[in-house]
Design a protein around this motif. Structure first.
Motif, PDB file in Angstrom:
ATOM      1  N   TYR A  55     -55.180   0.434  65.521  1.00 64.34           N
ATOM      2  CA  TYR A  55     -54.949   0.903  66.898  1.00 64.34           C
ATOM      3  C   TYR A  55     -53.597   1.580  66.999  1.00 64.34           C
ATOM      4  O   TYR A  55     -52.601   1.113  66.437  1.00 64.34           O
ATOM      5  CB  TYR A  55     -54.990  -0.300  67.865  1.00 64.34           C
ATOM      6  CG  TYR A  55     -54.712   0.085  69.292  1.00 64.34           C
ATOM      7  CD1 TYR A  55     -55.714   0.654  70.085  1.00 64.34           C
ATOM      8  CD2 TYR A  55     -53.446  -0.096  69.844  1.00 64.34           C
ATOM      9  CE1 TYR A  55     -55.456   1.030  71.403  1.00 64.34           C
ATOM     10  CE2 TYR A  55     -53.176   0.264  71.158  1.00 64.34           C
ATOM     11  CZ  TYR A  55     -54.184   0.835  71.928  1.00 64.34           C
ATOM     12  OH  TYR A  55     -53.930   1.205  73.215  1.00 64.34           O
ATOM     13  N   ASP A  56     -53.567   2.696  67.731  1.00 64.73           N
ATOM     14  CA  ASP A  56     -52.299   3.334  68.085  1.00 64.73           C
ATOM     15  C   ASP A  56     -52.301   3.561  69.588  1.00 64.73           C
ATOM     16  O   ASP A  56     -53.347   3.888  70.175  1.00 64.73           O
ATOM     17  CB  ASP A  56     -52.140   4.678  67.354  1.00 64.73           C
ATOM     18  CG  ASP A  56     -50.701   5.171  67.387  1.00 64.73           C
ATOM     19  OD1 ASP A  56     -50.002   5.067  66.349  1.00 64.73           O
ATOM     20  OD2 ASP A  56     -50.257   5.636  68.466  1.00 64.73           O
ATOM     21  N   ALA A  57     -51.148   3.393  70.214  1.00 70.80           N
ATOM     22  CA  ALA A  57     -51.071   3.576  71.670  1.00 70.80           C
ATOM     23  C   ALA A  57     -51.344   5.031  72.059  1.00 70.80           C
ATOM     24  O   ALA A  57     -51.712   5.320  73.200  1.00 70.80           O
ATOM     25  CB  ALA A  57     -49.690   3.146  72.152  1.00 70.80           C
ATOM     26  N   TYR A  91     -54.295  10.565  71.589  1.00 74.92           N
ATOM     27  CA  TYR A  91     -54.507  11.804  70.828  1.00 74.92           C
ATOM     28  C   TYR A  91     -54.622  11.489  69.324  1.00 74.92           C
ATOM     29  O   TYR A  91     -55.516  11.982  68.633  1.00 74.92           O
ATOM     30  CB  TYR A  91     -53.335  12.756  71.109  1.00 74.92           C
ATOM     31  CG  TYR A  91     -53.301  13.973  70.233  1.00 74.92           C
ATOM     32  CD1 TYR A  91     -54.232  15.002  70.385  1.00 74.92           C
ATOM     33  CD2 TYR A  91     -52.325  14.099  69.236  1.00 74.92           C
ATOM     34  CE1 TYR A  91     -54.198  16.123  69.562  1.00 74.92           C
ATOM     35  CE2 TYR A  91     -52.282  15.225  68.412  1.00 74.92           C
ATOM     36  CZ  TYR A  91     -53.218  16.224  68.577  1.00 74.92           C
ATOM     37  OH  TYR A  91     -53.183  17.328  67.756  1.00 74.92           O
ATOM     38  N   LYS A  92     -53.712  10.616  68.847  1.00 76.30           N
ATOM     39  CA  LYS A  92     -53.746  10.245  67.423  1.00 76.30           C
ATOM     40  C   LYS A  92     -55.036   9.507  67.085  1.00 76.30           C
ATOM     41  O   LYS A  92     -55.650   9.754  66.053  1.00 76.30           O
ATOM     42  CB  LYS A  92     -52.555   9.325  67.079  1.00 76.30           C
ATOM     43  CG  LYS A  92     -51.305  10.082  66.721  1.00 76.30           C
ATOM     44  CD  LYS A  92     -50.276   9.143  66.111  1.00 76.30           C
ATOM     45  CE  LYS A  92     -48.986   9.885  65.925  1.00 76.30           C
ATOM     46  NZ  LYS A  92     -47.877   9.025  65.566  1.00 76.30           N
ATOM     47  N   ARG A  93     -55.452   8.606  67.997  1.00 79.30           N
ATOM     48  CA  ARG A  93     -56.684   7.841  67.727  1.00 79.30           C
ATOM     49  C   ARG A  93     -57.859   8.793  67.560  1.00 79.30           C
ATOM     50  O   ARG A  93     -58.666   8.654  66.646  1.00 79.30           O
ATOM     51  CB  ARG A  93     -56.958   6.854  68.871  1.00 79.30           C
ATOM     52  CG  ARG A  93     -55.944   5.739  69.005  1.00 79.30           C
ATOM     53  CD  ARG A  93     -56.486   4.578  69.821  1.00 79.30           C
ATOM     54  NE  ARG A  93     -57.004   4.936  71.124  1.00 79.30           N
ATOM     55  CZ  ARG A  93     -56.331   4.902  72.276  1.00 79.30           C
ATOM     56  NH1 ARG A  93     -55.057   4.505  72.277  1.00 79.30           N
ATOM     57  NH2 ARG A  93     -56.896   5.230  73.406  1.00 79.30           N
ATOM     58  N   GLY A 152     -42.899   2.204  65.470  1.00 78.83           N
ATOM     59  CA  GLY A 152     -41.586   2.747  65.146  1.00 78.83           C
ATOM     60  C   GLY A 152     -40.460   1.887  65.705  1.00 78.83           C
ATOM     61  O   GLY A 152     -40.618   1.194  66.711  1.00 78.83           O
ATOM     62  N   THR A 153     -39.317   1.928  65.026  1.00 70.96           N
ATOM     63  CA  THR A 153     -38.122   1.204  65.489  1.00 70.96           C
ATOM     64  C   THR A 153     -36.944   2.180  65.402  1.00 70.96           C
ATOM     65  O   THR A 153     -36.087   2.053  64.527  1.00 70.96           O
ATOM     66  CB  THR A 153     -37.856  -0.047  64.618  1.00 70.96           C
ATOM     67  OG1 THR A 153     -37.928   0.354  63.230  1.00 70.96           O
ATOM     68  CG2 THR A 153     -38.853  -1.144  64.878  1.00 70.96           C
ATOM     69  N   PRO A 154     -36.920   3.160  66.302  1.00 65.18           N
ATOM     70  CA  PRO A 154     -35.877   4.210  66.209  1.00 65.18           C
ATOM     71  C   PRO A 154     -34.498   3.678  66.611  1.00 65.18           C
ATOM     72  O   PRO A 154     -34.377   2.558  67.124  1.00 65.18           O
ATOM     73  CB  PRO A 154     -36.365   5.252  67.220  1.00 65.18           C
ATOM     74  CG  PRO A 154     -37.194   4.498  68.204  1.00 65.18           C
ATOM     75  CD  PRO A 154     -37.798   3.352  67.473  1.00 65.18           C
TER      76      PRO A 154
END
Ligand SMILES: NC(=O)c1ccc[n+]([C@@H]2O[C@H](COP(=O)([O-])OP(=O)(O)OC[C@H]3O[C@@H](n4cnc5c(N)ncnc54)[C@H](O)[C@@H]3O)[C@@H](O)[C@H]2O)c1
Length: 421
Positions: free
Chosen positions: A29-31, A34-36, A84-86
């Motif tokens: 799963y990605d939030a 569009y990527k999903r 990610g952890t920017p």
């Protein structure tokens, strides 16, 4: 079954790589909707070798991109968090996505009528040491979970390199598991067993820190090379790529493990005739040419700081009237050279702080040390005598004999300045 949350470079590679290596279904799963959609139509929004063919191979069968978090975690007994952890504007790590992802997983688990017994959360994102215990654990506990009772939690940093992410994931150098509960760690070990590489279970803090150690070392080496290139340019007529090619021919870079690993290891500082003087000389020479070599300056400063740090540790372990035992006076084992020896500086700092009872032993260097520095300390005839007479023992030189006799130190306060016991 496996769930992967966050499908960027790391999450997509992790999901496809685990589907490939374990044969288990991976729910992903990605939030980002569009990527999903892209992944579902077997497209990747970035370039990374070998991911495309594996997405085509596994999408819809072993690699299932879900539209909701509930679907993703419903059957998962291991949930990998790969968001990610920017850096935030102040330079600290922004843990916002990580927090949101974990909370969304917990919300999803709460919606399930029959949630998995003992799901294991695995933090794969790169996070500062202590994040898993101090930030993630409270989130789980806040929902009534108890680590080790009804939920697992682990850190499992990722070392893949963009450009060779697939290869690095499926054939890693080693797997590091930051363990917080035995069931969680065991489940991860079973998951990774077929990778056929060493699996190390360490504390969660250690696992998190290794990732930063790895990247900070690489960054340091690159900046070191660049600092030297700036100095060389100022001096002129130095072929700097040639310098580095020649440097790489040093045999200490070769072999397994490479001898260079001895140098990239914590201790109580470098000493001897050459490293301190030559680093200082290069710093001073660059300065003459108008270049402040900030890394070299920091290298010299850290070499002073580490000695003070050891002295602080000794001071915390001993009372002023007690005796401090010093094992090792030469600047390195198998040598009687005491020029620039760290032992001199540490003993000097202790004397300055009022510790007058110091007894030292070295297999070879005692005569040289006594005549070179004339410090008001006592000398013992053996390791045994130092142990007998001291309340706290500090190892400064990594003589083999000091390791072989480690049973002697049982029950004594010991400060292992070389981390070699
Ligand atoms: N890129 C690398 O080479 C590399 C290597 C090792 C480790 N890491 C670390 O791994 C982590 C991920 O890196 P990356 O390069 O894959 O990042 P990325 O930005 O490419 O991907 C992160 C993904 O997480 C998604 N996301 C954010 N919040 C979410 C949420 N709440 N729920 C679900 N999905 C969410 C984003 O949409 C994005 O697709 C970082 O901590 C990074 O430091 C990166």
């Amino acid at each position: 079954m496996i769930a992967v949350i966050g499908l960027g470079f790391v999450g997509l590679t992790t999901g496809l790589g685990l589907a490939h290596r374990t044969g288990q279904p991976v729910f992903a799963y990605d939030a980002d909707e569009y990527k999903r959609e892209l992944y579902k139509s077997k497209q990747i929004p970035f370039y990374e070798p070998q991911l495309q063919e594996h997405l085509e191979l596994y999408e819809g069968n072993r690699f299932i991109v879900c539209d909701t978090m509930v679907e993703t975690v419903a059957q998962a007994d291991i949930i990998f968090i790969c968001v990610g952890t920017p850096s935030s504007s102040s330079g600290e790590t922004d843990l916002g996505d990580l927090r949101r992802a974990v909370i969304a997983c917990l919300d999803a688990l709460a919606q399930l009528s029959q949630p998995q017994h003992y799901p294991v959360f695995v933090i794969k994102s790169t996070v500062p040491a202590s994040t898993t215990t101090d930030v993630i654990q409270p989130l789980l506990q806040g929902r009534g979970y108890r680590i080790g009772e009804n939920i697992g939690l682990a850190s499992n940093p990722e070392f893949l390199r963009e450009g060779s992410a697939w290869h690095d994931f499926v054939q890693p150098d080693r797997i590091i598991i930051g363990e917080l509960d035995p069931i969680g760690a065991q489940r991860l070990k079973e998951l990774y067993v077929n990778f056929g590489v060493p699996i190390h279970c360490v504390s969660a803090h250690t696992a998190e820190f290794v990732k930063y150690a790895s990247n900070a070392l690489l960054a340091t080496m690159i900046s070191f090379a660049n600092e030297l290139s700036m100095i060389a340019k100022r001096i002129g007529s130095i072929n700097i790529p040639q310098v580095f090619h020649l440097l790489h021919e040093d045999k200490r870079w070769q072999g397994h493990p490479a001898k260079m690993t001895d140098y990239v290891f914590p201790g109580c500082g470098f000493g001897g005739y050459c490293l301190p003087k030559d680093t200082l000389s290069l710093y001073a020479h660059a300065e003459q040419y108008g270049h402040e070599a900030v890394m070299l300056k920091a290298v010299l400063q850290v070499n002073e700081d580490i000695k003070s740090h050891i002295v602080e540790q000794i001071a915390a372990a001993v009372l002023p009237e007690e005796t401090i035992g010093i094992l090792g006076l030469s600047f390195k084992p198998e040598s009687d050279d005491v020029r620039g020896a760290v032992s001199r500086d540490i003993i000097g700092l202790l004397l300055k702080r009022g510790y007058s009872r110091i007894v030292a032993y070295d297999p070879l260097a005692m005569d040289n040390f006594r005549s070179a520095y004339g410090l008001p300390i006592e000398y013992a005839d053996s390791v045994e005598e130092v142990v007998e007479r001291s309340q706290v023992i500090t190892i400064i030189t990594a003589w083999r004999d000091f390791k072989d006799k480690k049973n002697l130190y049982n029950g004594k306060k010991i400060i292992d300045g070389r981390h070699f016991l």
